[in-house]
Design an enzyme around this catalytic site. Structure first.
Site, PDB file in Angstrom:
ATOM      1  N   GLY B  70       0.808  -1.211   0.000  1.00  0.00           N
ATOM      2  CA  GLY B  70       0.000   0.000   0.000  1.00  0.00           C
ATOM      3  C   GLY B  70       0.842   1.262   0.000  1.00  0.00           C
ATOM      4  O   GLY B  70       0.519   2.237  -0.680  1.00  0.00           O
ATOM      5  N   THR B  71       1.914   1.247   0.763  1.00  0.00           N
ATOM      6  CA  THR B  71       2.768   2.435   0.839  1.00  0.00           C
ATOM      7  C   THR B  71       3.320   2.788  -0.530  1.00  0.00           C
ATOM      8  O   THR B  71       3.284   3.947  -0.955  1.00  0.00           O
ATOM      9  CB  THR B  71       3.910   2.195   1.839  1.00  0.00           C
ATOM     10  OG1 THR B  71       3.335   1.960   3.129  1.00  0.00           O
ATOM     11  CG2 THR B  71       4.847   3.388   1.908  1.00  0.00           C
ATOM     12  N   ASN B 151      -7.881   4.356   8.868  1.00  0.00           N
ATOM     13  CA  ASN B 151      -7.302   3.160   9.484  1.00  0.00           C
ATOM     14  C   ASN B 151      -7.275   3.226  11.003  1.00  0.00           C
ATOM     15  O   ASN B 151      -7.096   2.220  11.667  1.00  0.00           O
ATOM     16  CB  ASN B 151      -5.891   2.927   8.960  1.00  0.00           C
ATOM     17  CG  ASN B 151      -5.024   4.157   9.082  1.00  0.00           C
ATOM     18  OD1 ASN B 151      -5.360   5.214   8.548  1.00  0.00           O
ATOM     19  ND2 ASN B 151      -3.928   4.055   9.803  1.00  0.00           N
ATOM     20  N   GLN B 179      -7.948   0.087   3.782  1.00  0.00           N
ATOM     21  CA  GLN B 179      -8.786  -0.480   4.841  1.00  0.00           C
ATOM     22  C   GLN B 179     -10.192  -0.815   4.347  1.00  0.00           C
ATOM     23  O   GLN B 179     -10.876  -1.632   4.946  1.00  0.00           O
ATOM     24  CB  GLN B 179      -8.878   0.486   6.034  1.00  0.00           C
ATOM     25  CG  GLN B 179      -7.562   0.726   6.751  1.00  0.00           C
ATOM     26  CD  GLN B 179      -7.060  -0.512   7.508  1.00  0.00           C
ATOM     27  OE1 GLN B 179      -7.796  -1.471   7.741  1.00  0.00           O
ATOM     28  NE2 GLN B 179      -5.785  -0.486   7.882  1.00  0.00           N
ATOM     29  N   SER B 199      -3.996  -2.967  -0.547  1.00  0.00           N
ATOM     30  CA  SER B 199      -2.832  -3.665  -0.017  1.00  0.00           C
ATOM     31  C   SER B 199      -3.210  -5.083   0.376  1.00  0.00           C
ATOM     32  O   SER B 199      -4.264  -5.319   0.972  1.00  0.00           O
ATOM     33  CB  SER B 199      -2.294  -2.897   1.195  1.00  0.00           C
ATOM     34  OG  SER B 199      -1.291  -3.643   1.844  1.00  0.00           O
ATOM     35  N   HIS B 201      -1.763  -7.429   2.518  1.00  0.00           N
ATOM     36  CA  HIS B 201      -1.694  -8.004   3.872  1.00  0.00           C
ATOM     37  C   HIS B 201      -2.802  -7.505   4.790  1.00  0.00           C
ATOM     38  O   HIS B 201      -2.897  -7.942   5.932  1.00  0.00           O
ATOM     39  CB  HIS B 201      -0.312  -7.771   4.500  1.00  0.00           C
ATOM     40  CG  HIS B 201      -0.050  -6.375   4.954  1.00  0.00           C
ATOM     41  ND1 HIS B 201      -0.132  -5.998   6.270  1.00  0.00           N
ATOM     42  CD2 HIS B 201       0.278  -5.261   4.273  1.00  0.00           C
ATOM     43  CE1 HIS B 201       0.155  -4.702   6.378  1.00  0.00           C
ATOM     44  NE2 HIS B 201       0.414  -4.234   5.180  1.00  0.00           N
ATOM     45  N   THR B 237      11.387  -7.276 -11.128  1.00  0.00           N
ATOM     46  CA  THR B 237      10.855  -8.626 -11.299  1.00  0.00           C
ATOM     47  C   THR B 237       9.641  -8.800 -10.391  1.00  0.00           C
ATOM     48  O   THR B 237       9.694  -8.492  -9.205  1.00  0.00           O
ATOM     49  CB  THR B 237      11.933  -9.673 -10.950  1.00  0.00           C
ATOM     50  OG1 THR B 237      13.050  -9.470 -11.808  1.00  0.00           O
ATOM     51  CG2 THR B 237      11.403 -11.083 -11.132  1.00  0.00           C
ATOM     52  N   CYS B 325       2.228   1.849  12.208  1.00  0.00           N
ATOM     53  CA  CYS B 325       3.483   2.525  11.881  1.00  0.00           C
ATOM     54  C   CYS B 325       3.812   3.583  12.910  1.00  0.00           C
ATOM     55  O   CYS B 325       4.953   3.810  13.250  1.00  0.00           O
ATOM     56  CB  CYS B 325       3.390   3.190  10.525  1.00  0.00           C
ATOM     57  SG  CYS B 325       2.496   2.218   9.367  1.00  0.00           S
TER      58      CYS B 325
END
Ligand SMILES: Cc1ncc(COP(=O)(O)O)c(C=O)c1O
Ligand SMILES: Cc1ncc(COP(=O)(O)O)c(C=O)c1O
Lengths: 388, 382
Positions: B70-71, B151, B179, B199, B201, B237, B325
């Site tokens: 996401g970042t 979030n 989210q 994202s 995860h 890759t 974070c």
């Protein structure tokens, strides 16, 4: 039977690496930034991984920043240094044979107003340290030279360049070591390297994980911001399973490489001898001396033939090699690297790359040799009949 | 038994996702750019994952760019579009003060590069005000970036209205839906958005994968240079197992969205019922109606956030302060600050976030534990 000799494009992850990745994914799913116990577990795992990787390079764990791969490491190193130190000057030095993830970044910076010197190479694909020194100006902030070329395997004199740059403390030295790690010795600290890129999937680790070694204390403008992970050098939730698996792969490659690399070199030379004695119209690209080449890469050219045709013909025989670097193998243009080494278009479009891994066996190499001995004369015959 | 209530920070990988990934670690390990069969088979797997993502957003597969998370997708959306728009004389960005750091820090970065950034305030519920946005917009506005759902407090923004305003004024609109994906219905054909971040995860997929949806005719300067992957918009890759896992996770998340909402809503209700029954002093932070059901932000005035967190952790309950974070830093959350809540509220806020495997009973137990801790530590005599 499948003979996979395209290890410079990507390697098969080691079974132990897969086990680590899969175990961590299942059991340690916390976010390392979280304060609770599960977060702590994940954080400790990342710390251990950092220490392990640092150990294989002989550097401090503080200098290891995990990224999403070699491309990101190269982008982060070069742009990070260029932007951070633009007040010192806006000149970069690199070579004509870098991987696209260095070359294209430099071109991008050129568009943004940086001056970039792309140094030429000799017929073996090697840059001369004197040329690096001659290109230095008071504006130079960074020199970026790869360790092992991904298309022909030539080893660049990074140690010599690193030591001459000691006299220019304001000039940073970046080395793309994506193809060399686990194959030939690599000592960033002793060699005066400030920034060094690695990629997991090139040494039997996972895809999507790389690292950037940053000499301690060196500031870089981050490529990715927001969240402040990796000491602010690289934001984004850490890929914990990937990082753990990357560290495992690094430990294994450092260990196995020592034993296996000399064998790879020997098999490469044996293969070459057989091919040279039985095939006509074959060129060998790059350096073949023990010290001058990476043991796992062999680049051959068959002028008059097209690399794609050879690759597909070998595929029919169960042998997988590559036309040039994977990232550009779909482009039809002759390789920039081979052209820089002085090959003609016709020679360059007929080049193939055979690249071994730490799991390659002698019978793989022999199978490839035999397949080439069958395929090449046939193709050359077809060309003679239908060509021109 | 440990209870994990930190699904907004990260989620466990769904067993089916892990299963889907494993072959791509082993048997199908090739490089998708290779022209031989080893490569072609892998390319197809990446394409299938792209289809899965595209279906989840009702987008065209060519509009999906895979990233490392996401970042990176947020960085790419903001910097990539801002730089492209600057060439057209647009050098102004509008965002909100309650965005994730991936957006906020990117905006600070753009400020250093000479862009002007307006940080819209939010009200006490965490929402931006449309008339304030309308006033901030100008002919030089290059991009509006407002998150779909917050979030930390779960507040949903008036995305449709923001998008319509942006369209009216010919301004591009990015939304960080990290989210919201898997919780809200995201249909890019129907919603006036140009760029969407998701994202892996956060939806029970693997870490190290994310995606940016990018509408047609949205100008974008790539930020990762090198090979020609992702239609030259993101070199490197491909993280094939990660992308395959993300594709599967997206498929599952979209297919199970309703059940997932109901399940997390049940957790939320169970949690709040316990709190209500206990009689302790607490407030729920966020919007009373427009919220993501899986994110519940509660303050227990008198009990400092970190003390509560530590004690919850000792009892085996994983929850969070702000976003993961920032939680490492223990600063007061910028989101709660932007909401201008009283200090005893901001200093005692805890985020409980529900997800796969949580039950109403677990949520109730966590709530009872929080109540006990609050009683013991701060709110004596209640
Ligand atoms: C020399 C070199 N540098 C950088 C890269 C890029 O690394 P990655 O594939 O991890 O993005 C590669 C491989 O593609 C390479 O061979
Ligand atoms: C709203 C929001 N945006 C962006 C991110 C960053 O995504 P990632 O963790 O994949 O880098 C997160 C999570 O950390 C988030 O909650």
């Amino acid at each position: 039977m499948m003979v996979y000799l395209d290890n410079s494009a990507t390697t098969r992850p080691d079974p132990e690496v897969i086990r680590v990745l899969s175990d961590v994914m299942e059991n340690i799913y916390g976010n390392p930034s979280s304060l609770h116990g599960l977060g702590g577990k994940a954080e400790r795992l990342v710390k251990q991984a950092r220490e392990a990787v640092a150990k294989t390079l002989g550097v401090s764990p503080k200098g290891i920043v995990f990224t999403s791969g070699g491309t990101e490491s190269n982008n982060a190193a070069i742009k990070g240094a260029a932007f951070q130190y633009q007040n010192r000057g806006r000149h970069l030095i690199t070579t004509e044979v870098e991987h696209a993830s260095v070359y294209e970044v430099c071109r991008q910076l050129q568009e943004l107003g940086w001056k970039v010197t792309f140094l030429p190479v000799d017929v073996q694909g090697r840059v001369r340290p004197e040329d690096v020194e001659k290109a230095l100006t008071s504006e130079t902030v960074l020199v970026s030279v790869m360790h092992v070329n991904n298309e022909v395997g030539t080893v660049q004199p990074v140690q010599a360049i690193g030591s001459l740059l000691q006299a220019y403390p304001k000039v940073l030295f970046h080395v793309d070591a994506v193809q060399s790690f686990g194959k030939i010795p690599l000592r960033p600290k002793e060699w005066g390297i400030d920034l060094l890129s690695l990629s997991g999937h090139k040494f039997h680790g996972p895809k999507g994980v790389g690292c950037l070694y940053i000499r301690e204390g060196l500031q870089l403008m981050p490529l990715l911001v927001g969240g402040g992970q990796e000491e602010g050098y690289r934001s984004g939730t850490q890929n914990v399973p990937g990082i753990a698996a990357f560290a495992k792969a690094a430990l294994l490659a450092a260990e196995k490489g020592k034993q296996h690399a000399p064998r790879l070199y020997q098999w490469k030379m044996e293969m070459l001898q057989k091919l040279q004695s039985k095939l006509s119209g074959m060129m060998v690209n790059g350096d073949l001396s023990r010290e001058g080449c990476a043991p796992h890469i062999l680049s051959l050219a068959f002028p008059g033939l097209k690399s794609e045709v050879i690759v597909h013909a070998l595929e029919e025989e169960g042998v997988f090699v590559s036309s040039k670097s994977a990232c550009s193998s779909k482009g039809e243009k002759p390789s920039r690297v081979l052209k820089a080494m002085g090959l003609s278009d016709e020679e360059a479009v007929g080049a193939i790359r055979i690249s071994m891994g730490l799991d390659t066996t002698q019978s793989d190499v022999e199978a490839c040799t035999d397949a080439l001995l069958r395929v090449i004369p046939q193709l050359q015959q077809v060309m003679k009949v239908h060509g021109s | 038994m440990a209870i994990y209530l930190d699904h907004a920070a990260t989620t466990p990988v769904h067993p089916e996702v892990r299963e889907a990934m494993l072959p791509y670690l082993d048997q199908y390990f090739g490089n998708p750019s290779s022209i031989h069969r080893y490569g072609r088979e892998i390319r197809q797997a990446v394409d299938r994952a792209r289809d899965q993502l595209a279906r989840g957003l009702n987008a065209d597969p060519s509009q999906i760019i895979f990233t490392s998370g996401g970042t990176e997708a947020d960085n790419l959306a903001l910097i990539g579009v801002a730089l492209a728009q600057k060439e057209r004389g647009r050098d102004h960005i509008i965002t909100s003060a309650a965005e994730h750091h991936a957006v906020l820090d990117t905006c600070h970065y753009l400020e250093r590069m000479g862009f002007r950034v307006t940080y819209l305030p939010v009200d006490a519920t965490g929402q931006i005000q449309l008339d304030v946005l309308r006033e901030a917009v100008s002919d030089r506005t290059a991009l509006i970036s407002i998150m779909y759902g917050n979030n930390e407090v779960g507040t949903l923004q008036p995305i449709r209205a923001i998008g319509e305003l942006a369209r009216e004024r010919g301004i591009l609109f990015h939304t960080d839906a990290v989210q919201a994906f898997g919780m809200e219905q995201l249909d890019v054909k129907e919603l006036p958005v140009d760029l969407v971040t998701v994202s892996s995860h956060k939806i029970n997929g693997p870490k190290g994968a994310g995606a940016l949806y990018i509408g047609r005719e949205v100008p974008l300067f790539p930020q990762m240079h090198g090979g020609q992957q992702e239609r030259r918009r993101r070199a490197g890759t491909e993280n094939v197992p990660g992308i395959v896992g993300f594709g599967k996770a997206a498929e599952l998340a979209v297919a199970n969205r309703k059940e997932h909402r109901e399940q997390t809503m049940a957790c939320r209700h169970a949690f709040l019922e316990e709190l209500e029954a206990s009689g302790i002093r607490y407030t729920v932070n966020g919007h009373p109606e427009h919220f993501l059901p899986h994110i519940l932000n509660v303050s227990f005035p008198g009990v400092e956030t970190e003390v509560m967190l530590m004690n919850m952790d000792l009892e085996g309950i994983a929850c969070a302060s702000g976003s993961a974070c920032t939680s490492g830093t223990l600063e007061v959350s910028h989101v709660l600050k932007a909401m201008q809540l009283p200090e005893d509220v901001t200093r005692s806020a805890i985020r409980f976030s529900f997800g796969l495997g949580n039950t109403g009973e677990q949520a109730a137990e966590a709530a009872r534990t929080a109540v006990q801790i609050a009683r013991r530590l701060g709110q004596k005599g209640i």
